[in-house]
Each structure stands twice: as C-alpha cells, then as structure tokens.
Design an enzyme around this catalytic site. Structure first.
Site, PDB file in Angstrom:
ATOM      1  N   LYS A 273     -17.832  54.809 -26.422  1.00  0.00           N
ATOM      2  CA  LYS A 273     -17.203  55.166 -27.708  1.00  0.00           C
ATOM      3  C   LYS A 273     -16.968  56.668 -27.759  1.00  0.00           C
ATOM      4  CE  LYS A 273     -19.231  51.553 -30.658  1.00  0.00           C
ATOM      5  NZ  LYS A 273     -17.978  50.911 -31.056  1.00  0.00           N
ATOM      6  N   ARG A 347     -20.714  40.155 -29.497  1.00  0.00           N
ATOM      7  CA  ARG A 347     -20.374  38.737 -29.307  1.00  0.00           C
ATOM      8  C   ARG A 347     -21.110  38.138 -28.109  1.00  0.00           C
ATOM      9  NH1 ARG A 347     -14.117  40.201 -29.053  1.00  0.00           N
ATOM     10  NH2 ARG A 347     -14.944  41.852 -30.395  1.00  0.00           N
TER      11      ARG A 347
HETATM   12  N1  BES Z   1     -20.377  47.529 -33.264  1.00  0.00           N
HETATM   13  C1  BES Z   1     -19.001  47.560 -32.975  1.00  0.00           C
HETATM   14  C2  BES Z   1     -18.145  47.243 -34.203  1.00  0.00           C
HETATM   15  C3  BES Z   1     -18.054  48.327 -35.240  1.00  0.00           C
HETATM   16  C4  BES Z   1     -17.145  49.346 -35.089  1.00  0.00           C
HETATM   17  C5  BES Z   1     -18.817  48.257 -36.365  1.00  0.00           C
HETATM   18  C6  BES Z   1     -17.038  50.311 -36.065  1.00  0.00           C
HETATM   19  C7  BES Z   1     -18.711  49.217 -37.348  1.00  0.00           C
HETATM   20  C8  BES Z   1     -17.820  50.247 -37.195  1.00  0.00           C
HETATM   21  C9  BES Z   1     -18.649  46.549 -31.901  1.00  0.00           C
HETATM   22  O1  BES Z   1     -19.613  46.339 -30.943  1.00  0.00           O
HETATM   23  C10 BES Z   1     -17.425  47.073 -31.211  1.00  0.00           C
HETATM   24  O2  BES Z   1     -17.506  48.125 -30.645  1.00  0.00           O
HETATM   25  N2  BES Z   1     -16.324  46.321 -31.293  1.00  0.00           N
HETATM   26  C11 BES Z   1     -15.109  46.730 -30.719  1.00  0.00           C
HETATM   27  C12 BES Z   1     -14.486  45.509 -30.072  1.00  0.00           C
HETATM   28  C13 BES Z   1     -13.319  45.804 -29.188  1.00  0.00           C
HETATM   29  C14 BES Z   1     -13.765  46.607 -27.985  1.00  0.00           C
HETATM   30  C15 BES Z   1     -12.694  44.509 -28.762  1.00  0.00           C
HETATM   31  C16 BES Z   1     -14.206  47.274 -31.826  1.00  0.00           C
HETATM   32  O3  BES Z   1     -14.253  46.768 -32.954  1.00  0.00           O
HETATM   33  O4  BES Z   1     -13.510  48.248 -31.559  1.00  0.00           O
HETATM   34 ZN    ZN Z   2     -19.520  47.741 -29.357  1.00  0.00          ZN
END
Ligand code: BES
Ligand code: ZN
Ligand code: ZN
Length: 495
Positions: A273, A347
């Site tokens: 991230k 997931r």
């Molecule tokens: N924990 C995150 C989702 C999230 C993002 C929660 C921002 C709260 C604020 C999750 O694990 C994630 O990173 N999801 C990705 C999925 C994508 C890579 C398909 C997302 O939402 O960008």
């Molecule tokens: Zn994530």
C-alpha cells in the site's frame, strides 16, 4: 466490564446529589408544568433563552446552566430533542451522547438523567439512552498521560416512574460490547496482535461459559487452511484461527454463525500500500473486533440460542517469506485461488473461516464482517455498511434489524454473473475482480465460493462504517464498533 453504576429511581424517591442534571425538551412542547414546579429557577432561565430565540430545543442543541437553588445537582444541562413528532429512539441515542460529551466538558462524575416526562420513557428508548451515554462518552486514553484524575461518568441515575432496570442493564451490556470492539480497533497493531485477540476471546469464553479452540500456524498445513497460511507466511507475528462456541439454547434452538476478519495490520504485502495513511490499517481487524464485541455481550446477556464465532487473525506483511502475486493457494474447502494482488488478503483468510464454519456446523444464518474493500467507501460512504447475500429473506431480516438498531445496511447485488469476474485462467478463482469495476461485489462473489450450499449467508463490508475520520454524536472519530448492535438486535429477535 463495569462502565458506570446505573440506578433507576422514581420521581418520588430521594435522589443523591449529582454533578449534573441532564434533561431534554421538545421544540414544540417546551417545559412541562411538573418540571417547572420542581425546578423554578432553571425553568425561568430556559424560558428566557427560548424567548430570546437562543435556545430553540433543536435536536442535539445543548445549554449548560448554573443555579443556586437546586437541591440535587450543581449544574443543569438542557438538551434539545427537536420536534416531538417523528422523535425516535436513535434521536435519543444522539442526544444522550451529546450530553455525555458535555458532561466530560465539566468533568461530571455523577449525573441525573430525566427524559420524556414522568413515565413516558419506553423500553427501546431506555436502551438507547444508555447506549448514547456510553458510546458518546467513549474515550481511548490508554497511551496518554492525563493532566487530571477525571475518569468519566461513574454514576448515572435515570428518573422514571416505570421500572426500567432490565432495559437499562441491557443497554449497558450492548454498550460494553461496542466499547470492547472500539478498544480493540484503537490499540495499535503491536499490541492488538492475533495473540491479543485470542487472549481476549479466551477471557470472553471464560466469562460466558463458551468453548474456545485456537489453531496455530503449525496446524494450518495439517488442517488445510491454505488461505490464512498464505497470508500469514510473510509475518513473524504468530497468526491465530479463533473459534468460540456458545451453547445457550440446546439442540432445538437456532444456531447463528459469525465470522470476522481479524487482520491486525494490512501493509498490502508484496502488492504494498502507499505510505500515506498506512497507519490506519491497524483497523483491518474491525470485523473480528465486532465479532468479539458481540460475543462479550452474549456472555453477559446469555441469550437462549447457539452461536459459533470464527475469527481468522494474522498480519499481512511483505518480506522474504511472503506470499506473492501469481502464487496459488488452496482454501479449506479445497478450492484453489490464484493470487493477483496480495492486498486482497482479507477474502483469503475469510475463505478458510467461511468454509470451516459451514462445513462443521449446521447454521440457521451466517454473517461475516470485514473491512474488506476501499470500494465500499466510494459506493456508500461511512453511513451504511454494504450487505450481500445468497438468501434474500435472511438479508431482509438483517436489514430490518439494521434499521431498528440504526447500525444500517444497504444491499448490493450478488447475481451469478458476478462470479465471471473472479474466474481464473489457472485456478478455480482469482482474488481480484475486473479492474475498477464493482470491487465490493467482486469480493462478495469471491466469498460466496466458500460458503457451503444451504447456509443462509450475509457478507457485511464495514470498511466505510467501521472507522470514521470525522465523528458523529455517538460515534467519535476512530473505530465505531459497527456490527455489534446490529447482531445483538438480531439475536434478540431470534430468541
Ligand atoms: N483492508 C483493505 C480494504 C480497505 C481499504 C479498508 C481502505 C479500509 C480502507 C483490503 O485488504 C484491501 O486492501 N482491499 C483492496 C482490494 C483490491 C486489491 C482488489 C482494495 O480495496 O483496494
Ligand atoms: Zn489489503
Ligand atoms: Zn485488508
């Protein structure tokens, strides 16, 4: 956990001296004759403020007053309740939350609360009254030395001629569940580790006479938990797969299943991230925190049904041992998953959680909670959690209790067509959907693959509602505890 002492007194009882007398008036009703008679000076002040148009009793408006002639409190806090028509218990929850914040402002340790006149306070409102006081007064001070000794509201006296002791106590039990979930969300990831969540679950199990099982990293391979094993392999912090079993109803009672994402820190892994805001990813365990908050309240409330709760918990880190894009993992139900983005890790651990719980238990309903997608914030903001389902009547039921508790849900579709988006060329499924398309639904469609046929299931994405950057009356900024009041309301209706 004792939040504060709570007593219910009638208007005839002698009430001990308090630091603050809290009461509310409707904009269109003004002061009652009974109140004016008992509190003449304060009533005169309020009338003056209303005549000058400075206090209109608008919802959540607050006015603090000092009066020499009061026998029960040295200060008064009058709150606007808005119009009487259309006033809901959630309005009351907001108003008492506002009151709790004002009470902190004057460091009131003991308060008297009077609302709605002598015997108008109803059961649902009494619960909301307490929830507002606790949730609005919530602070997280563990890591900061305080300048003074003020420990928040310690004693609450609720004035009402009706006997509301049971409802008030229930409100306190629900609130304690919310507080636990918020505390877990506030603790940083170097404290709230998977081990910390497992220890919390152990405490809950002991209090509530529940069975607890915790699987460790060494068990994952043997048992076939390929999802959590893959995500956890990049972290040195020991992962845990936590299972709580509450048997309050015996063989004939309904059984509810709960699964919560307990990702204690989400760096994104190899698909890392951006640095800005990464600190907030300590909150990626709020699904698990909600489940533990619910179970801690269940330990006190002791409802007559059965509940199985599963919290898969790990960090998601990068490093020499971390799982990588292109890797293929095999989940507990045998399905293979191609990893296209290691940041879509929630997931994967839920895949094991959902396949485990639906393989081993016959559930009348299953709800999972997860801060699963950033996309849900784009779709719904921070007010409604997204719900997706394989069983419309179960989703309808959950949305209903969402309205009732004001822990609200909005449904997104989960038609078979969306399963197309998560088809992999090399494995059964892939862990991402179509680029920039319906990311929240793609995650739901993915999870659906791991719910055994025949289990009514709802997936609730709380990435928007679980954590607020800007506070609201009973939800200060930070973790909200979303999901806790929702499920406790469902449990109440299932008993
Ligand atoms: N924990 C995150 C989702 C999230 C993002 C929660 C921002 C709260 C604020 C999750 O694990 C994630 O990173 N999801 C990705 C999925 C994508 C890579 C398909 C997302 O939402 O960008
Ligand atoms: Zn994530
Ligand atoms: Zn995550």
């Amino acid at each position: 956990m004792a939040l504060f002492n709570l007593v219910n007194k009638t208007y005839k009882d002698t009430v001990e001296q308090s630091d603050l007398y809290i009461f509310g008036i409707h904009a269109d009703e003004g002061l009652s004759a009974a109140f004016s008679e008992k509190h003449p000076n304060v009533s005169k002040q309020i009338s003056m403020a209303m005549d000058k148009g400075e206090f209109k009793a608008k919802l959540n408006q607050a006015m603090l007053m000092y009066t020499p002639d009061c026998e029960t409190a040295s200060r008064y806090l009058v709150l606007g309740l808005g119009e009487a028509e259309g006033f809901t218990s959630d309005h009351l929850r907001q108003v008492t939350a506002t009151a709790a914040q004002k009470a902190h402002g004057v460091k009131a340790g003991s308060v008297i609360v009077e609302f709605m006149g002598e015997d108008k306070l109803e059961a649902e409102e009494s619960q909301a009254l307490v929830e507002g006081l606790v949730m609005g007064g919530y602070r997280f001070l563990e890591y900061q030395k305080q300048d003074d000794e003020y420990a928040g509201i310690q004693n609450v006296t609720v004035l009402s001629n009706a006997d509301l002791a049971a409802e008030l106590e229930y409100g306190l039990q629900v609130s304690a569940g919310v507080v636990l979930a918020r505390d877990l969300g506030n603790h940083p990831s170097n404290v709230a580790t998977p081990t910390y969540l497992a220890e919390t679950a152990e405490r809950i199990a002991k209090d509530g006479d529940m069975k607890i099982t915790v699987f460790e990293r060494e068990d994952f391979e043997k048992l076939g938990f390929g999802g959590i094993q893959g995500v956890a392999q990049g972290s040195d912090v020991p992962p845990k797969f936590i299972i709580l079993e509450y048997n309050g109803g015996g063989a004939d009672a309904k059984t509810l299943g709960l699964v919560g994402k307990g990702l204690t820190f989400d760096s994104g892994g190899i698909s890392i991230k951006p640095a800005g805001g990464m600190d907030e990813m300590k909150f990626d365990m709020l699904g698990g925190a909600a489940v533990l908050g619910i179970m801690s309240a269940v330990a006190q409330i002791k409802p007559k049904l059965n509940i199985i709760a599963v919290v898969p918990s790990t960090e998601n880190m990068s490093g020499g041992k971390a799982y990588k894009p292109g890797d293929i993992l095999t989940a507990y139900n045998g399905k293979t998953i191609e990893i296209l983005n290691t940041d879509a890790e929630g997931r994967l651990i839920l895949a094991d959680g959902l396949s485990y719980i639906t393989k081993h238990y016959k559930l009348d309903g299953l709800v999972d909670f997860a801060t699963l997608t950033g996309a849900v914030i784009v779709a719904l903001g921070h007010r409604y959690s997204a719900v997706m389902t394989n069983d419309q009547s179960f989703a309808d039921e959950l949305m209903d209790v969402g309205e009732k508790s004001q822990d609200r849900l909005w449904q997104l579709p989960l038609d078979e067509e969306y399963a197309e988006d998560i088809k992999s060329k090399i494995a059964d499924v892939k862990n991402t959907g179509a680029a920039r398309e319906a990311g929240t639904i793609a995650a739901g469609a993915f999870l659906h693959e791991f719910v055994a046929e025949g289990t009514p299931w709802c997936h609730v994405d709380i990435a928007g509602t679980g954590w607020l950057k800007k506070g609201r009356p009973y939800q200060p900024e930070g973790p909200t505890g979303s999901g806790v009041r929702l499920i406790l309301e469902l449990i109440k209706s299932w008993e």
